[in-house]
Scaffold this motif. Structure first.
Motif, PDB file in Angstrom:
ATOM      1  N   GLN A 163       0.834  -1.202   0.000  1.00 55.10           N
ATOM      2  CA  GLN A 163       0.000   0.000   0.000  1.00 55.10           C
ATOM      3  C   GLN A 163       0.873   1.258   0.000  1.00 55.10           C
ATOM      4  OE1 GLN A 163      -2.766   0.261   3.251  1.00 55.10           O
ATOM      5  NE2 GLN A 163      -3.877   1.990   2.378  1.00 55.10           N
ATOM      6  N   SER A 164       2.019   1.186   0.659  1.00 56.07           N
ATOM      7  CA  SER A 164       2.930   2.324   0.746  1.00 56.07           C
ATOM      8  C   SER A 164       3.619   2.636  -0.571  1.00 56.07           C
ATOM      9  CB  SER A 164       4.006   2.039   1.792  1.00 56.07           C
ATOM     10  OG  SER A 164       4.807   0.936   1.383  1.00 56.07           O
ATOM     11  N   GLU A 204     -10.339  -5.768  -4.455  1.00 55.12           N
ATOM     12  CA  GLU A 204     -11.107  -6.315  -3.325  1.00 55.12           C
ATOM     13  C   GLU A 204     -11.160  -5.331  -2.154  1.00 55.12           C
ATOM     14  OE1 GLU A 204      -9.018  -9.584  -1.246  1.00 55.12           O
ATOM     15  OE2 GLU A 204      -7.468  -9.411  -2.807  1.00 55.12           O
ATOM     16  N   TYR A 205     -10.721  -4.104  -2.383  1.00 57.94           N
ATOM     17  CA  TYR A 205     -10.687  -3.089  -1.322  1.00 57.94           C
ATOM     18  C   TYR A 205     -12.119  -2.670  -0.980  1.00 57.94           C
ATOM     19  CZ  TYR A 205      -9.161   1.210   1.069  1.00 57.94           C
ATOM     20  OH  TYR A 205      -8.926   2.215   1.984  1.00 57.94           O
ATOM     21  N   GLN A 235     -13.853   0.565  -2.071  1.00 54.69           N
ATOM     22  CA  GLN A 235     -14.208   0.737  -3.478  1.00 54.69           C
ATOM     23  C   GLN A 235     -15.635   0.281  -3.787  1.00 54.69           C
ATOM     24  OE1 GLN A 235     -10.995  -1.416  -5.392  1.00 54.69           O
ATOM     25  NE2 GLN A 235      -9.783   0.449  -5.668  1.00 54.69           N
ATOM     26  N   TYR A 285      -2.376  -4.903  -5.218  1.00 57.77           N
ATOM     27  CA  TYR A 285      -3.651  -4.615  -4.536  1.00 57.77           C
ATOM     28  C   TYR A 285      -3.985  -3.145  -4.770  1.00 57.77           C
ATOM     29  CZ  TYR A 285      -7.150  -5.086  -0.758  1.00 57.77           C
ATOM     30  OH  TYR A 285      -8.320  -5.135  -0.026  1.00 57.77           O
ATOM     31  N   MET A 286      -5.174  -2.884  -5.301  1.00 57.26           N
ATOM     32  CA  MET A 286      -5.569  -1.522  -5.661  1.00 57.26           C
ATOM     33  C   MET A 286      -6.356  -0.881  -4.520  1.00 57.26           C
ATOM     34  SD  MET A 286      -4.200  -1.165  -8.623  1.00 57.26           S
ATOM     35  CE  MET A 286      -4.977   0.344  -9.215  1.00 57.26           C
ATOM     36  N   TYR A 287      -5.727   0.071  -3.842  1.00 57.75           N
ATOM     37  CA  TYR A 287      -6.365   0.784  -2.740  1.00 57.75           C
ATOM     38  C   TYR A 287      -6.974   2.112  -3.198  1.00 57.75           C
ATOM     39  CZ  TYR A 287      -3.763  -2.265   0.477  1.00 57.75           C
ATOM     40  OH  TYR A 287      -3.255  -3.339   1.165  1.00 57.75           O
ATOM     41  N   ASP A 288      -6.948   2.396  -4.461  1.00 59.71           N
ATOM     42  CA  ASP A 288      -7.165   3.757  -4.937  1.00 59.71           C
ATOM     43  C   ASP A 288      -8.641   4.077  -5.146  1.00 59.71           C
ATOM     44  OD1 ASP A 288      -4.231   4.079  -5.291  1.00 59.71           O
ATOM     45  OD2 ASP A 288      -4.605   2.477  -6.731  1.00 59.71           O
ATOM     46  N   TYR A 310      -4.754   8.629  -8.373  1.00 62.68           N
ATOM     47  CA  TYR A 310      -3.940   7.798  -7.497  1.00 62.68           C
ATOM     48  C   TYR A 310      -3.684   6.411  -8.087  1.00 62.68           C
ATOM     49  CZ  TYR A 310      -3.890  11.164  -3.676  1.00 62.68           C
ATOM     50  OH  TYR A 310      -3.657  12.288  -2.921  1.00 62.68           O
ATOM     51  N   SER A 311      -4.630   5.895  -8.866  1.00 63.98           N
ATOM     52  CA  SER A 311      -4.394   4.589  -9.483  1.00 63.98           C
ATOM     53  C   SER A 311      -3.284   4.668 -10.524  1.00 63.98           C
ATOM     54  CB  SER A 311      -5.681   4.031 -10.098  1.00 63.98           C
ATOM     55  OG  SER A 311      -6.055   4.721 -11.262  1.00 63.98           O
ATOM     56  N   ARG A 321      -0.025   4.549  -8.571  1.00 60.47           N
ATOM     57  CA  ARG A 321       0.270   3.182  -8.112  1.00 60.47           C
ATOM     58  C   ARG A 321       0.767   2.323  -9.272  1.00 60.47           C
ATOM     59  NH1 ARG A 321      -0.751   1.275  -3.497  1.00 60.47           N
ATOM     60  NH2 ARG A 321      -2.310   2.909  -3.111  1.00 60.47           N
TER      61      ARG A 321
END
Length: 331
Positions: free
Chosen positions: A33-34, A93-94, A97, A60-63, A68-69, A72
Motif C-alpha cells: 500500500q505504501s 477487493e478493497y 471501493q 492490490y488496488m487501494y485507490d 492515485y491509481s 500506483r
C-alpha cells in the motif's frame, strides 16, 4: 496448468522444489500500500526466474481516484521494468471501493491499465466471484479475469465451482506445495499460452541471426569463457549460455565496480552497442546529434545520450547506462 501466487507471508521459498512439484506458473506480489516493493520481491523474482518461471505480478488496488491509481500503476512499472515480466494483475477487493459507482471504479481501473499497457505490459483483473457478479462493470473491462472462488477452502478444487469467466481460477488459500513451509494460494490456468511453463522465459529471438552472432563474437573478444575455459559458441541463437555470458561480461565491465557500460567504458561490446543503435534508430540519432554514433568502442557522451534515447523509446528505465536489459532489448 497449476500455479501459485505468493507474497512475503510465504517466507523463504525453495523455487526448485516448487518447480518439481508440478507448479507451472507463479504470480508475485509487487508493491505494498505504501508503494514500496514486497519485502521478498527481489528474492522471489530472482529465485523463480532461476528455476525456469516467467512470473506475473499483482498489485492490490487501494485507490479511490484515477489520479492515485495511475501513480500506483507507475510504481509497479518502475519495479518490473527490464525484468522478465509479461503481465500485471490489478487486485480488486478493497472494501472502500464498493461504495463507488461502477462507472467511477471503471475509470480507476482503466487509468491504471493505461499506464501499464503504455509501458508494454499486459493487464488482467483479480477479484472474487461476488465482485465479478455485483461490483465490477464487466462489459466495460476488456481484460482477462483471475477469479477467486473457494467453496470449503480445504485445498481441493471442486470442478462445479469453477468460474465460467475465469482465465485463472484461484480455488483455495490452503494449498500445500513442496518448497513452501506454510499454506499458499493455489490456481488453475485455462489458457496455457499465458505462461508457457517449462519453456525459456526469455523473449529474445531463438533462431540464428547475424546481430546475435556479432554479439557472441563481441562477448568472446571481451574475454568471456565458461567454467571450462571455453568461449561462447557463435551460432546466432540466444539460449541460456548466451544470456549467462551477457550477464558475466557486462557485470565486470567498465571502469567502475558493479559493472554495466557507462561513460568511460571501452571494449568490443561497446562497439556492438554503437553499431546496433546506428542500425536500429540511425535517423533519430542523426536528427539529435547531427551524425551517426562513432563506432569506436568507447562509451562517450554521444553514446550515453543515444542509449538514453533508446531506453526512452523502448520503455526501459532511462538511466543512460547499458546493462543486460538494454543489451537484450537491442536484439
Amino acid at each position: 496448468m497449476r500455479g501459485i501466487d505468493v507474497s512475503s507471508y510465504q517466507g523463504k521459498i525453495d523455487w526448485n522444489m516448487v518447480k518439481k512439484d508440478n507448479i507451472d506458473f507463479v504470480i508475485l506480489r509487487s508493491i505494498l500500500q505504501s508503494g514500496k516493493p514486497d519485502a521478498r520481491f527481489e528474492e522471489y523474482y530472482a529465485g523463480s526466474v532461476a528455476a525456469g518461471f516467467r512470473p506475473d505480478v499483482y498489485v492490490y488496488m487501494y485507490d479511490l481516484t484515477p489520479e492515485y491509481s495511475r501513480i500506483r500503476a507507475g510504481k509497479v512499472v518502475d519495479l518490473i521494468r527490464g525484468r522478465k515480466v509479461k503481465r500485471v494483475w490489478l487486485d480488486l477487493e478493497y472494501a472502500a471501493q464498493r461504495n463507488l459507482s461502477k462507472s467511477r471504479l471503471t475509470e480507476i481501473i482503466k487509468a491504471a491499465a493505461e499506464v501499464i499497457q503504455d509501458a508494454g505490459y499486459e493487464v488482467g483483473i483479480y477479484c472474487n466471484q461476488d465482485w465479478y457478479d455485483n461490483v465490477l462493470d464487466v462489459p466495460n473491462l476488456p481484460y482477462l479475469f483471475w477469479i477467486a472462488r473457494y467453496g470449503k477452502n480445504d485445498g481441493t478444487a471442486v470442478p462445479s465451482l469453477r468460474p465460467a469467466a475465469a482465465a485463472i481460477w484461484q480455488h483455495t488459500s490452503n494449498g500445500l506445495v513442496d518448497g513452501i513451509a506454510g499454506r499458499v494460494d493455489m490456481n488453475i490456468c485455462y489458457k496455457p499460452e499465458l505462461f508457457g511453463a517449462g519453456s525459456d522465459p526469455s523473449p529474445m529471438p531463438s533462431s540464428g541471426k547475424p546481430e546475435v552472432k556479432a554479439l557472441q563474437n563481441a562477448l568472446n573478444l571481451d574475454g568471456y569463457r565458461d567454467n571450462n575455459g571455453k568461449p561462447l559458441e557463435e551460432d546466432g541463437k540466444v539460449g541460456p549460455k548466451t544470456r549467462a555470458a551477457i550477464a558475466k561480461v557486462v557485470l565486470k565491465s567498465g571502469p567502475y565496480s558493479g559493472g554495466w557500460y557507462r561513460v568511460g567504458s571501452e571494449g568490443v561490446m561497446v562497439n556492438w552497442v554503437q553499431i546496433r543503435l546506428n542500425e536500429l534508430i540511425g535517423d533519430r540519432i542523426i536528427a539529435l546529434i547531427g551524425h551517426l554514433l562513432t563506432e569506436d568502442g568507447r562509451y562517450g557522451n554521444d553514446t550515453r545520450l543515444i542509449v538514453g534515447l533508446w531506453q526512452e523509446l523502448r520503455g526501459l528505465k532511462m538511466d543512460y547506462i547499458c546493462g543486460p536489459a538494454t543489451i537484450t532489448s537491442l536484439l
